[in-house]
Design an enzyme around this catalytic site. Structure first.
Site, PDB file in Angstrom:
ATOM      1  N   PHE A  89      11.436  -2.740   0.911  1.00 52.33           N
ATOM      2  CA  PHE A  89      10.372  -2.782   1.842  1.00 52.33           C
ATOM      3  C   PHE A  89      11.744  -3.537   3.297  1.00 52.33           C
ATOM      4  CE2 PHE A  89       7.837  -4.125  -2.406  1.00 52.33           C
ATOM      5  CZ  PHE A  89       6.550  -2.809  -1.788  1.00 52.33           C
ATOM      6  N   GLY A 117       9.447   4.375  -3.668  1.00 48.72           N
ATOM      7  CA  GLY A 117       8.294   4.334  -4.403  1.00 48.72           C
ATOM      8  C   GLY A 117       7.772   4.788  -3.439  1.00 48.72           C
ATOM      9  N   THR A 118       7.726   5.646  -2.465  1.00 54.68           N
ATOM     10  CA  THR A 118       7.191   5.609  -0.492  1.00 54.68           C
ATOM     11  C   THR A 118       6.807   7.783  -1.405  1.00 54.68           C
ATOM     12  OG1 THR A 118       9.414   6.660  -0.382  1.00 54.68           O
ATOM     13  CG2 THR A 118       8.942   5.174   0.837  1.00 54.68           C
ATOM     14  N   ARG A 128       1.013  14.559  10.498  1.00 51.85           N
ATOM     15  CA  ARG A 128       0.234  15.325   9.747  1.00 51.85           C
ATOM     16  C   ARG A 128       0.582  14.747   8.260  1.00 51.85           C
ATOM     17  NH1 ARG A 128       3.362  20.546   8.400  1.00 51.85           N
ATOM     18  NH2 ARG A 128       2.493  21.597   5.938  1.00 51.85           N
ATOM     19  N   THR A 180       0.008  10.437  -2.105  1.00 55.70           N
ATOM     20  CA  THR A 180       0.869   9.323  -1.782  1.00 55.70           C
ATOM     21  C   THR A 180       1.092   8.639  -0.520  1.00 55.70           C
ATOM     22  OG1 THR A 180       2.528  11.096  -1.046  1.00 55.70           O
ATOM     23  CG2 THR A 180       3.453  10.784  -3.555  1.00 55.70           C
ATOM     24  N   GLN A 224       0.702   4.874  -0.091  1.00 51.78           N
ATOM     25  CA  GLN A 224       1.407   4.045   0.507  1.00 51.78           C
ATOM     26  C   GLN A 224       0.789   3.656   1.352  1.00 51.78           C
ATOM     27  OE1 GLN A 224       4.708   4.154   2.006  1.00 51.78           O
ATOM     28  NE2 GLN A 224       4.783   3.841   0.158  1.00 51.78           N
ATOM     29  N   VAL A 267       4.229   7.047   7.162  1.00 50.66           N
ATOM     30  CA  VAL A 267       3.160   6.338   6.761  1.00 50.66           C
ATOM     31  C   VAL A 267       3.771   4.898   5.695  1.00 50.66           C
ATOM     32  CG1 VAL A 267       3.582   7.571   4.498  1.00 50.66           C
ATOM     33  CG2 VAL A 267       0.935   7.110   6.431  1.00 50.66           C
ATOM     34  N   GLU A 314       4.843   1.894   6.842  1.00 51.54           N
ATOM     35  CA  GLU A 314       4.229   0.395   6.855  1.00 51.54           C
ATOM     36  C   GLU A 314       3.039   0.479   7.847  1.00 51.54           C
ATOM     37  OE1 GLU A 314       8.491  -1.064   8.922  1.00 51.54           O
ATOM     38  OE2 GLU A 314       8.524   0.691   8.312  1.00 51.54           O
TER      39      GLU A 314
HETATM   40 MO1  MOS Z   1      10.885  -0.792   6.510  1.00 52.46          MO
HETATM   41  S1  MOS Z   1      10.715  -2.883   6.904  1.00 52.46           S
HETATM   42  O1  MOS Z   1      11.550  -0.236   7.694  1.00 52.46           O
HETATM   43  O2  MOS Z   1      12.097  -0.568   5.428  1.00 52.46           O
END
Ligand code: MOS
Length: 720
Positions: A249, A476-477, A606, A612, A616, A681, A683
């Site tokens: 994060f 984890g993304t 896209r 996933t 997110q 995707v 944040e």
């Molecule tokens: Mo994010 S705050 O750009 O890891």
């Protein structure tokens, strides 16, 4: 929650389960602290108990006498370290001050020593025998009393901005003459990243001038270059390994003091060394989101057209680094106005260093802006969805560039439809259920599209598989999976025939997993490398290339390709859009708020993997609900030590706090941005969440709450 509605849009191309899912759920995924090196020793951080002052004396003799203790480092005998360029281009560390560089204390919890022993327990035990005497100075940890000055530029951009129409003369006059006004102040508390995986570093010097570093990093090759700077070695001598990251994060992008100390101390003792930051130590030593105070003033005509926006922000930084929470970044993005003023002030406090945290700036900025827009809608007696539609801007008002692809209106319309928003009475305290008040709220979402330079290598093998290698990472993304999907679609072989290897600095630069940009940055390079390897194989398809390999006995076909942003940035502004709709219930007798429905519609270009990507958004909405209702880090005003310091005292949502979250993607691939058409995707989902909740609270109760988090005490009847 695996269901994703793909039918609405042509932006979604597939829905694939995580490549790394099995390794993670079976415990075979190796995180940084879990690597086993023969002969490894353990470092325990000694941290300051005061928030401001100097070390008068430090007595390490008792610790040094303990069984198993190898060495104790303090500012009196710091391990050798070199000053990095710290300019983002070449290298970047989170705290400009290097660890143990002098006797000064800037915040409680600052690292003042490192004890190295043959076991973790012995190191920890010895650390508690170190006696430090401090000369203390008055501390400042109270943001309401801090001394604010204009924030310095951020990435070359000035925070102060003003534009006014010729008729108005200036922004203040435009606001004064507006038919309808909203003027309010919104606050957010200190927030902690609180990743599941604590920060940890294992450093293994293999020769006196080559080292392997196991450390989570959101930007593998930048980490390599930065450690090269810090250790005075060429980058090739630094091997950074991190195949898995347990959440980041924004707090795992660059080396923190514990990593720098670990790397330099290990060099001095010439033993493999592990340093794990405890959950409590993480509160001060690995970043947080600064508290913010935001004043918003909106002016509008009677028919609901914005005529002026003034957005003024206060946030705080530490004495060892400058970081401004950039809340005003969203203000020119969202709504058209002829008159606008932006300003950010910054105070230096005795706090650990704040840093990037999921949607830095956008998350608190949209809390304030989207709350104020709701207040304006009530003032005007206009539906808040209509107010947003009526004030949409076709261009970025600071860059003066048109948006490449914008489907914000579709997000609002589809979200309204899915939620049945038109049934909402435009009156507070109008809905009840089972003796509780019911409220409906909505807010917009936004996040920029970023893209960086990347490279990837692809190998086709005789066993009919393809191997993609790039120094990317997956915190984890879903990066493993989108890399495989990209290769699969270009090579036209199934996803399970693609092996993806990331998180290793010996591979080509996979770019940064930050600013939600990894997919947009990296998948174009993966696609190019796949096209390139087919050319090299002189085969129209991967299947043909595999046949050639089998027949010839050759080991592999291999190609590397790179991708970078270009001229498109001069023509367009790239931005993602969305809308959140929620229903809450409030029991005013006990101050209990429950979220009972959630609908999010997102326009992110896209979507390479619906499964996933929706995860997110859901994760971000949950984190946003945490910020709305629970998350609050704070320091003891008398000592500067954290009062909230672990996953028990820092409250965040559990399953029972979260309803089903419906996620839909709309729009088109954004091929102005990159050949894959993706904007990223990670944040965007958190932005607007807290405002949607607070707006629902107002609808339910008639209470306008402007200070996060919205805890039960604020909801109790007769308490406003
Ligand atoms: Mo994010 S705050 O750009 O890891």
């Amino acid at each position: 929650m695996s269901q994703v509605d793909n039918s609405i849009s042509n932006s979604v191309s597939s829905s694939v389960s995580r490549k790394d899912g099995r390794a993670k759920v079976t415990g075979t995924a190796t995180y940084s602290a879990e690597f086993q090196i023969p002969g490894m020793v353990y470092g325990y951080l000694v941290t300051a108990t005061v928030a401001n002052g100097r070390i008068k004396s430090i007595d390490t003799s008792a610790a040094e006498r303990e069984r198993g203790v190898i060495k104790v480092f303090t500012h009196k005998n710091p391990p050798k370290v070199f000053k990095p360029a710290n300019d983002f281009m070449n290298s970047k560390i989170y705290e400009a001050r290097l660890p143990l560089s002098d006797d000064r204390i800037f915040y409680a919890g600052q690292i003042v020593g490192l004890v190295v022993a043959d076991t973790f327990e012995r190191a920890r035990d010895a650390a508690h025998l170190i006696k430090v005497e401090y000369e203390t100075q008055e501390l400042m940890v109270d943001a309401s009393k801090a001394n604010y000055r204009p924030a310095p530029p951020f990435f070359g951009e000035d925070f102060t901005y003003e534009k006014s129409s010729t008729t108005a003369g200036d922004v203040t006059k435009a606001l004064a003459s507006a038919a309808v006004k909203v003027e309010a102040t919104y606050t957010t508390p200190m927030e902690l990243h609180a990743p599941m995986e604590p920060h940890a570093t294992i450093v293994h010097w293999k020769t006196p001038d080559s080292v392997t570093i196991y450390e989570p990093t959101q930007w593998v090759l930048k980490s390599q270059k930065t450690y090269a700077d810090l250790l005075g070695l060429p980058a090739e001598r630094i091997h950074v390994i991190n195949p898995y990251i347990g959440g980041a994060f924004g707090c795992k992008a660059f080396p923190w003091p514990h990593g720098i100390l670990g790397a330099t101390a290990a060099r001095e003792i010439q033993r493999p060394l592990k340093v794990v930051v405890s959950r409590r130590q993480m509160t001060a030593n690995t970043g947080h989101r600064s508290e913010t105070e935001q004043s918003i003033r909106l002016g509008a005509s009677k028919d609901g057209k914005l005529t002026a926006i003034i957005h003024e922000v206060k946030s705080a930084t530490s004495g060892v680094e400058t970081f401004t929470e950039p809340c005003t970044s969203v203000t020119p993005v969202m709504y058209a106005t002829p008159n606008m003023r932006l300003k950010q002030d910054l105070a230096v406090m005795n706090v650990g260093t704040p840093t990037f945290m999921r949607a830095p700036g956008e998350a608190p900025g949209m809390w304030a802006l989207e709350s104020a827009m709701d207040e304006l809608a009530w003032e005007l007696k206009i539906d808040p969805v209509k107010l947003r539609l009526d004030n949409e801007t076709r261009e970025h008002q600071r860059k003066n560039l048109p948006y490449s692809a914008k489907n914000f209106a579709e997000c609002l319309r589809l979200g309204s439809e899915q939620f049945a928003w038109e049934k909402r009475p435009m009156q507070t305290r109008a809905l009840t259920r089972d003796g509780k008040l019911v409220g409906w709220g909505m807010a917009a979402s936004t996040f920029p599209g970023y893209r960086g330079n990347t490279s990837a290598k692809v190998r086709l093998l005789p066993d009919g598989t393809a191997h993609v290698m790039t120094a990317a990472n997956d915190m984890g993304t879903g990066a493993y999976t989108v890399i495989a999907i990209t290769a699969s679609e270009t090579l036209k072989i199934p996803v399970d025939k693609i092996r993806v290897e990331i998180g290793d600095s010996t591979m080509p630069d996979g770019g940064m997993a930050g600013g939600s940009q990894m997919t947009a940055s990296l998948t174009p390079a993966v696609k190019l490398a796949c096209e390139e390897v087919l050319k090299k194989a002189e085969s129209p398809t991967a299947e043909k290339a595999f046949d050639k390999l089998k027949q010839s006995g050759r080991a592999a076909f291999e190609a590397t390709a790179s991708s970078a942003p270009g001229e498109e940035k001069k023509k367009f502004a790239f931005q993602s859009w969305g809308a959140h709709f929620c229903e809450i219930t409030v029991d005013e007798e006990i101050g209990r708020l429950q979220i009972t429905r959630w609908v999010s519609v997102m326009n992110v270009g896209r979507v390479l993997n619906a499964k996933t990507a929706a995860s997110q958004i859901r994760g971000a909405v949950i984190m946003g609900i945490g910020s709305a209702l629970m998350e609050e880090g704070y320091l003891d005003l008398n000592t500067g030590n954290p009062v909230v310091y672990d996953l028990a005292t820092y409250h965040f949502p559990a399953h029972a706090d979260i309803p089903r979250i419906e996620v839909t993607f709309v729009g088109e691939p954004d091929t102005n941005f990159n050949p894959m058409g993706v904007r990223g995707v990670g944040e965007i989902g958190i932005t607007g969440v807290a405002a949607a909740v607070a707006n629902a609270v107002y609808h339910a109760t008639g209470k306008r709450l402007r200070d996060l988090p919205i805890t039960p005490d604020k909801l109790l009847v007769n308490n406003s």
